[in-house]
Design an enzyme around this catalytic site. Structure first.
Site, mmCIF file in Angstrom:
data_model
loop_
_atom_site.group_PDB
_atom_site.id
_atom_site.type_symbol
_atom_site.label_atom_id
_atom_site.label_comp_id
_atom_site.label_asym_id
_atom_site.label_seq_id
_atom_site.Cartn_x
_atom_site.Cartn_y
_atom_site.Cartn_z
ATOM 1 N N SER A 177 27.172 46.302 34.111
ATOM 2 C CA SER A 177 28.367 46.200 34.938
ATOM 3 C C SER A 177 29.600 46.558 34.112
ATOM 4 O O SER A 177 29.552 46.666 32.884
ATOM 5 C CB SER A 177 28.513 44.795 35.497
ATOM 6 N N THR A 178 30.698 46.711 34.814
ATOM 7 C CA THR A 178 31.939 47.104 34.164
ATOM 8 C C THR A 178 32.457 46.001 33.245
ATOM 9 O O THR A 178 33.322 46.244 32.421
ATOM 10 C CB THR A 178 33.000 47.460 35.215
#
Lengths: 140, 427
Positions: free
Chosen positions: A65-66
């Site tokens: 994920s970011t």
């Protein structure tokens, strides 16, 4: 002891030496590594149960994920981060995590590090020049 | 990389150590992708990590240190910059019995962020749906770390944006730059796999939940290939497109999709794919949607204790729909109903009388808070449990399911019925 030199690119600066831990799967720091002690918790992974703490962590490529770079940073701040990261391909997620946690990182080497390096090998990572030196364990 | 004089000066520390580190990070990412140059961006949307992912305990201390180091000496953001929601809202913390100690830790980190980002000139939208208040046009180059809107910008608005990480989005905001790679290059934006809807699947009657299930089903099958949806009605609402696209970022990390006739670059399948033949075709039937729904519904008993709407943050029309369904009804005494949106929309909903309807029925409308973050496993304090959840959000079901929360997934109407009766009615 024989040594092999791999040349590539440095993503995050610094020179360190340590013992390799080779993971054959892509890794997310957020979901595959326990932030408290660095244990690999990825299911179906051969190296599962080993700790990345203080190791030269070798894996093909990052994913996740970011927010993943922050997980890398938290792991390092807690004292359980890897000493360096060696990737075949650099994902921005890993590059960002390595840089904000001041962990040397090299990638795009002239040989596949996941094939050439074995867990337990002594490895020197030069993030300034993008060079990895592998001291193979003596086989008896 | 070829850097302009201005970029070189940022790299050599002209604008302070924070901007220098930001530029070093962007150059390293650019070199990993063989980017030849930097691109000027017009807008950035950041993850306030100390206010959102890591506000608690020692993590909170470290994330505050990290952000301070990242912005050290910076005069302000170089482009208009918005940010994601915060970790928790005081009202919802009280209502759900969130522990006071953890709340106080979170509040300290959130306060730190409010002051720090304000000094840098943030536009404080506190939402995962910034386009609802800060629109951009086709052709703009932007940087955002909210993966849900990356899809919408690339696939619906025709802007170009990579799936940034938290640190690279902050670096982009501080420098006004992003490396020229990935989705900023036309050749990387073509569709690669075709999604074909079987005859028994008619999206014209789809709820937003069904649109989200469709893409959630195809995401692992597409892998890292950009999917091309054919057969999506050309009059699909922007809101339904949010749900069609959001699931792709949740489960697969994709930065873009094409919907034929809707995506600016996809007037036809051929043009969407740049004249190349799709690598594969994924067929989807109504049984696939049903199976996906059942797999995400993890509750074993029909009791419902929390009904959650707004992951991602709800639009005005969705709030109005919920109020319409709740009018004259009373939520069961054992159920909490939470509607999550952004502050300006809550104020408009208030002016429309919608807040009164939802609150009179026993629900609450919150704003500026991440609907999922405080309840995920990593964050959940010892001894605090949510109970059975009902939601119409596939993204919430994915995140809460992974955190071990038992839940029912259904459409908005089914969730409202569960809120009123306290039980999930099997279809």
């Amino acid at each position: 002891m024989s040594s092999i030199t791999l040349s590539g690119k440095g993503a995050s600066k610094g020179i360190v030496e340590g013992e390799a831990l080779v993971v054959r799967e892509t890794l997310s720091f957020l979901t595959d590594i326990d932030v408290n002690d660095g244990t690999l918790i990825r299911s179906g992974c051969d190296a599962r149960g080993n700790s990345v703490a203080g190791k030269i962590l070798v894996f093909p490529m990052g994913r996740g994920s970011t927010a993943d770079p922050y997980a890398f940073y938290m792991l390092k701040k807690g004292g359980s981060g890897p000493k360096a990261v060696v990737n075949r391909v650099a994902d921005p997620i890993t590059v960002a995590g390595a840089i904000i946690s001041h962990t040397p990182m090299v990638y795009k080497l002239d040989q596949n590090p996941v094939e050439v390096i074995a867990s337990g090998d002594q490895v020197r990572v030069d993030g300034d020049r993008g060079v990895v030196t592998v001291m193979k364990r003596r086989t008896s | 990389m070829n850097l302009t004089l201005d970029e070189e000066r940022m790299l050599s520390g002209r604008d302070g150590p924070g901007v220098r580190r930001a530029m070093e990070l962007l150059v390293a990412v650019g070199e990993a992708y063989d980017a030849e140059a930097m691109l000027d961006i017009s807008y950035a949307h950041i993850l306030p990590t100390q206010m959102l992912q890591y506000p608690l305990g020692q993590f909170g201390v470290w994330s505050r240190e990290l952000v301070e180091e990242s912005v050290e000496g910076a005069a302000g953001f170089k482009v208009p910059t918005t940010l994601n929601p915060v970790f928790i809202d005081a009202g919802v913390a009280r209502k759900l019995g969130y522990p006071q100690t953890e709340y106080n830790e979170a509040e300290a980190s959130m306060q730190h962020g409010r002051q720090l980002y304000r000094r840098l000139g943030i536009i404080p939208v506190y939402t995962c749906a910034p386009f609802l208040i800060y629109p951009i046009r086709g052709g703009e180059h932007v940087a955002t770390a909210e993966s849900g809107v990356v899809l919408l910008y690339n696939s619906v608005f025709g802007a170009t944006v990579n799936r940034e990480t938290g640190p690279t989005a902050l670096a982009a905001a501080l420098t006004g730059k992003t490396p020229l790679y990935g989705m900023h290059l036309p050749e990387n934006r073509y569709g690669q796999v075709l999604v074909n809807l079987k005859d028994d699947l008619d999206p014209r009657g789809f709820t937003k939940t069904e649109y989200a299930l469709l893409s959630y089903y195809i995401a692992p099958l597409a892998g890292d290939k950009i999917p091309v949806f054919s057969g999506i009605p050309e009059n699909i609402s922007l809101n339904d497109l949010r749900y069609l696209s959001a699931s792709l970022s949740v489960s697969a990390g994709l930065p873009m999709m094409h919907a034929v006739g809707i995506t600016p670059e996809a007037p036809s399948i051929e043009l969407a794919c740049g004249g190349r033949k799709p690598a594969a075709t994924i067929d989807v039937g109504s049984d696939d949607i049903g199976k996906t729904l059942r797999a995400l519904s993890t509750a074993r008993d029909d009791k419902v204790e929390l009904v959650l709407f707004g992951c991602p943050h709800l639009s005005l029309l969705e709030i109005r729909e919920i109020a319409g369904m709740l009018e004259g009804k009373r939520i069961h005494q054992d159920v909490n109903l939470v509607v999550s949106t952004l502050e300006p929309l809550r104020e408009i909903a208030r002016a429309m009388g919608l807040l009164d309807i939802i609150e009179d029925a026993g629900g609450m409308v919150i704003c500026g808070m991440c609907t999922a973050c405080p309840f995920l496993r990593r964050q959940q304090p010892d001894g605090f449990a949510l109970g059975n959840l009902a939601t119409d959000s596939v993204k919430a079901a994915h995140l809460f399911g992974a955190a071990g929360v038992k839940l029912w997934l259904g459409d908005t109407r089914e969730c409202i019925n569960a809120a009123v009766s306290g039980k999930w009615e099997a279809q």
